[in-house]
Scaffold this motif. Sequence first.
Motif, PDB file in Angstrom:
ATOM      1  N   PHE A 256      29.481  43.185  48.917  1.00 20.34           N
ATOM      2  CA  PHE A 256      29.257  41.877  48.310  1.00 20.34           C
ATOM      3  C   PHE A 256      28.449  41.053  49.309  1.00 20.34           C
ATOM      4  CE2 PHE A 256      31.085  37.495  47.404  1.00 20.34           C
ATOM      5  CZ  PHE A 256      30.305  37.285  46.289  1.00 20.34           C
ATOM      6  N   LYS A 257      27.144  41.005  49.105  1.00 25.32           N
ATOM      7  CA  LYS A 257      26.252  40.356  50.050  1.00 25.32           C
ATOM      8  C   LYS A 257      25.715  39.046  49.479  1.00 25.32           C
ATOM      9  CE  LYS A 257      24.620  44.736  52.016  1.00 25.32           C
ATOM     10  NZ  LYS A 257      23.431  45.608  52.243  1.00 25.32           N
ATOM     11  N   GLU A 258      25.487  38.108  50.334  1.00 23.76           N
ATOM     12  CA  GLU A 258      24.849  36.843  49.993  1.00 23.76           C
ATOM     13  C   GLU A 258      25.548  36.164  48.822  1.00 23.76           C
ATOM     14  OE1 GLU A 258      20.679  37.648  49.590  1.00 23.76           O
ATOM     15  OE2 GLU A 258      20.450  38.078  51.727  1.00 23.76           O
ATOM     16  N   GLN A 259      25.098  36.387  47.587  1.00 21.52           N
ATOM     17  CA  GLN A 259      25.734  35.702  46.463  1.00 21.52           C
ATOM     18  C   GLN A 259      25.590  36.514  45.194  1.00 21.52           C
ATOM     19  OE1 GLN A 259      23.821  31.883  46.156  1.00 21.52           O
ATOM     20  NE2 GLN A 259      21.947  32.718  45.314  1.00 21.52           N
ATOM     21  N   TYR A 260      26.495  36.242  44.240  1.00 21.95           N
ATOM     22  CA  TYR A 260      26.448  36.892  42.936  1.00 21.95           C
ATOM     23  C   TYR A 260      26.494  35.808  41.879  1.00 21.95           C
ATOM     24  CZ  TYR A 260      27.462  39.913  38.974  1.00 21.95           C
ATOM     25  OH  TYR A 260      27.395  40.553  37.763  1.00 21.95           O
ATOM     26  N   TRP A 261      25.554  35.855  40.938  1.00 19.54           N
ATOM     27  CA  TRP A 261      25.473  34.853  39.880  1.00 19.54           C
ATOM     28  C   TRP A 261      26.368  35.298  38.721  1.00 19.54           C
ATOM     29  CZ3 TRP A 261      21.303  30.913  39.537  1.00 19.54           C
ATOM     30  CH2 TRP A 261      20.592  30.804  40.730  1.00 19.54           C
ATOM     31  N   ILE A 262      27.348  34.491  38.395  1.00 21.50           N
ATOM     32  CA  ILE A 262      28.297  34.829  37.340  1.00 21.50           C
ATOM     33  C   ILE A 262      28.244  33.737  36.274  1.00 21.50           C
ATOM     34  CG2 ILE A 262      30.184  33.881  38.750  1.00 21.50           C
ATOM     35  CD1 ILE A 262      32.078  35.844  37.349  1.00 21.50           C
ATOM     36  N   GLY A 263      27.644  34.072  35.137  1.00 23.27           N
ATOM     37  CA  GLY A 263      27.457  33.101  34.064  1.00 23.27           C
ATOM     38  C   GLY A 263      28.703  32.957  33.214  1.00 23.27           C
ATOM     39  N   PRO A 264      28.748  31.964  32.321  1.00 26.36           N
ATOM     40  CA  PRO A 264      29.891  31.768  31.425  1.00 26.36           C
ATOM     41  C   PRO A 264      30.219  33.049  30.661  1.00 26.36           C
ATOM     42  CG  PRO A 264      28.432  29.878  31.296  1.00 26.36           C
ATOM     43  CD  PRO A 264      27.721  30.909  32.127  1.00 26.36           C
ATOM     44  N   GLY A 265      31.494  33.416  30.673  1.00 25.96           N
ATOM     45  CA  GLY A 265      31.949  34.616  29.988  1.00 25.96           C
ATOM     46  C   GLY A 265      31.966  35.857  30.847  1.00 25.96           C
ATOM     47  N   MET A 266      31.320  35.831  32.010  1.00 24.69           N
ATOM     48  CA  MET A 266      31.198  37.018  32.843  1.00 24.69           C
ATOM     49  C   MET A 266      32.381  37.147  33.803  1.00 24.69           C
ATOM     50  SD  MET A 266      27.080  36.679  33.543  1.00 24.69           S
ATOM     51  CE  MET A 266      26.944  38.121  34.591  1.00 24.69           C
ATOM     52  N   ARG A 267      32.587  38.386  34.290  1.00 25.95           N
ATOM     53  CA  ARG A 267      33.686  38.658  35.209  1.00 25.95           C
ATOM     54  C   ARG A 267      33.186  39.509  36.375  1.00 25.95           C
ATOM     55  NH1 ARG A 267      33.017  39.719  30.260  1.00 25.95           N
ATOM     56  NH2 ARG A 267      34.157  41.700  30.156  1.00 25.95           N
ATOM     57  N   LEU A 268      33.826  39.353  37.504  1.00 27.32           N
ATOM     58  CA  LEU A 268      33.467  40.079  38.719  1.00 27.32           C
ATOM     59  C   LEU A 268      34.748  40.550  39.393  1.00 27.32           C
ATOM     60  CD1 LEU A 268      31.376  40.858  40.971  1.00 27.32           C
ATOM     61  CD2 LEU A 268      31.784  38.571  41.930  1.00 27.32           C
ATOM     62  N   GLU A 269      34.827  41.846  39.723  1.00 26.38           N
ATOM     63  CA  GLU A 269      35.987  42.378  40.429  1.00 26.38           C
ATOM     64  C   GLU A 269      35.578  42.790  41.831  1.00 26.38           C
ATOM     65  OE1 GLU A 269      38.617  45.154  38.512  1.00 26.38           O
ATOM     66  OE2 GLU A 269      38.045  44.417  36.521  1.00 26.38           O
ATOM     67  N   LEU A 270      36.266  42.193  42.808  1.00 28.53           N
ATOM     68  CA  LEU A 270      36.002  42.477  44.206  1.00 28.53           C
ATOM     69  C   LEU A 270      37.220  43.120  44.853  1.00 28.53           C
ATOM     70  CD1 LEU A 270      34.424  39.081  45.404  1.00 28.53           C
ATOM     71  CD2 LEU A 270      33.201  41.139  44.675  1.00 28.53           C
ATOM     72  N   ALA A 271      36.966  43.960  45.844  1.00 27.35           N
ATOM     73  CA  ALA A 271      37.992  44.329  46.811  1.00 27.35           C
ATOM     74  C   ALA A 271      37.693  43.488  48.045  1.00 27.35           C
ATOM     75  CB  ALA A 271      37.928  45.810  47.141  1.00 27.35           C
ATOM     76  N   ILE A 272      38.677  42.757  48.510  1.00 31.53           N
ATOM     77  CA  ILE A 272      38.456  41.847  49.632  1.00 31.53           C
ATOM     78  C   ILE A 272      39.501  42.089  50.704  1.00 31.53           C
ATOM     79  CG2 ILE A 272      39.740  40.021  48.413  1.00 31.53           C
ATOM     80  CD1 ILE A 272      37.994  37.981  49.883  1.00 31.53           C
ATOM     81  N   ARG A 273      39.057  42.115  51.954  1.00 32.38           N
ATOM     82  CA  ARG A 273      39.976  42.264  53.076  1.00 32.38           C
ATOM     83  C   ARG A 273      40.437  40.873  53.532  1.00 32.38           C
ATOM     84  NH1 ARG A 273      40.686  46.522  56.144  1.00 32.38           N
ATOM     85  NH2 ARG A 273      38.595  47.392  55.719  1.00 32.38           N
ATOM     86  N   GLY A 274      41.742  40.667  53.579  1.00 32.93           N
ATOM     87  CA  GLY A 274      42.252  39.375  54.009  1.00 32.93           C
ATOM     88  C   GLY A 274      41.876  39.082  55.451  1.00 32.93           C
ATOM     89  N   PRO A 275      41.449  37.848  55.742  1.00 35.44           N
ATOM     90  CA  PRO A 275      41.110  37.493  57.123  1.00 35.44           C
ATOM     91  C   PRO A 275      42.351  37.492  58.008  1.00 35.44           C
ATOM     92  CG  PRO A 275      41.097  35.551  55.716  1.00 35.44           C
ATOM     93  CD  PRO A 275      41.301  36.724  54.806  1.00 35.44           C
TER      94      PRO A 275
END
Length: 463
Positions: A256-275
Motif C-alpha cells: 500500500f504505497k502513497e495513496q489509494y483513491w476510494i470512491g463512493p460505494g468502493m471498498r478496500l481491504e488491507l493487511a496492516i502491521r500495528g505500530p
Amino acid sequence: MSFTRRQVLGGLAGLTALGLGGVGARLWLARPQVAAEHDYELIAAPLDLELVPGHQTAALAYGGRFPGVEIRGRQGDWLRVRFTNKLDQPTTIHWHGIRLPIEMDGVPYISQPPIPPGQSFVYRFKTPDAGSYWYHPHLMSSEQLGRGLVGPLIIEEREPTGFSQEKILCLKTWHIDEAGAFTPFSVPREAAREGTRGSLSTINGEHLPVIELAAGQITRLRILNLDNTVTYRLNLPGGEAKIYALDGHPVAPREFKEQYWIGPGMRLELAIRGPAVGAELSLRDGVVRLATVRGVAPTQAASAEWPAALPGNPVSEPDLAKAETLNFKFEWVGAMSEYASGQERPSLWQINGVAWQGGEEHKHNGPPLAKLKLGQSYIFTLRNMTQYQHPIHLHGMAFKVLDSNRRPIIPYFTDTYLLGKNETARVALVADNPGLWMFHCHVIDHMETGLMGTIAVGDAWCG
C-alpha cells in the motif's frame, strides 16, 4: 457518537406494536436468530445521534445504531434478512456488490415495489463471493443514505485465511451544521460538478477517532466508503500495509504505497502491521487526518507474518477473443436545465445521450442502455467526457477491469470502477445473471440527476 434513551425506548415500543415483544430488543439489534443459517431481523427507524458534541442529529439507522448493524454470512451459504420499515417513508435495501437474483436486488419498480412504512420484506439469497460489501436503500437515496441508512455486509471465506483479527472502518462525511442539523443533501449547482459534499468526516460515526491495533501483529482492515459524494485519497504515512482485496474481490497482495483513491460505494481491504506500543500513525484523506492509528500491547497471540493471498471468488472469466464491445459515454448535459413540470430535480448528466428520468421515486419505462445475451462475454468501453470523477457501479454482476488510458492497471474483478476525469477504461464481463440491472454513478447527486440506466441480461426487458 451516541443515541438518546428516548429513541431506544421508542424503537422498542414500536417492536411491541409489530408483535415482536419479548425478544424484540434482541431482534431489533439484528443479532442472528440461527447463527448457522445467517438469519437476521433488521429494522430501519429514526435515531438521534450525537455527531457534534452536545447536539443531537435526527438520523435514520439500521438496527438502532450507526453504522447499521454488521451483517455477516459465509461464502456459499444462504443469508436471510427479514427487514421492517419503521420510517415515515417507503424504502428498500440494495445489497451493494453481491451477486444475487434480481428479485433480491432492492431497486424500486425494477426488482421490487417500495416497502411502505410499517411493512416488512424478506431478503433471502445465497452469497457466492467472500469479501467486504454493504447495504443501503435505493429509494430517496440522497436523503436516506445521507441521514445514515448504511451498514456493512461481510461475507467470510469458507476456509481459514490466516487473519486472526480484523476491524471494519466505515467512512462517511455528514451534511450537518455546527449544531448537528442537516444541511441540503443535494444542491443543483454542486450536483452539476463533483456532487454536494458534507462537512463532518467520520469513521464509524466518530470524528477523528483513535484506532487501536495490536503492536507488531497483522490486522485485516476492511475500509468501506459509505458516503454520498466524497472520494477519499487514503494514505498512511510511515505505516506497513498491503492491499489484499478491492471491492470484495481478492488481488495478489501488494504494498500500500502513497495513496489509494476510494470512491463512493468502493471498498478496500488491507493487511496492516500495528505500530509499536504507544506509537501513532495518521490515516489521511490526502493531507487531511481522518483517524489516528495507535499501537497497543497485544491481548492475544496472533501472527506477525503476512498471510497468503486470499482465495479467489468464483467469477466467470470473460472470453476476450469472442467478446462483443459496447461503448458507454458519461456526459454532462451542457447546461443547468430548468425543472420540467412535476420534476423534483434537474437533469444534469447522461449516459450515451440519455438522462435517467424520474429519480428513483417513479417507474422508469425507458429502454435499457444495452441488451446482453445470457452467457455471452462483453467488453464495456467506459468513456468519461467530463472533468469530474464517476464511480461507475453495476448491479448483479462483477466485471474485470482490463486497462485505462490514464493509469496502469493490474486486471482485477470489481463491481465499481472509479472513472477519472477524461478517462477511457475497458472492463469485461460474462452476462451470466439474468435480470434488468442498474448501471450508474455512485455519486448520489449524479445518479439522481441523470447518470443512471439499466442493462438487460437475457429476456429481462421485452419493450
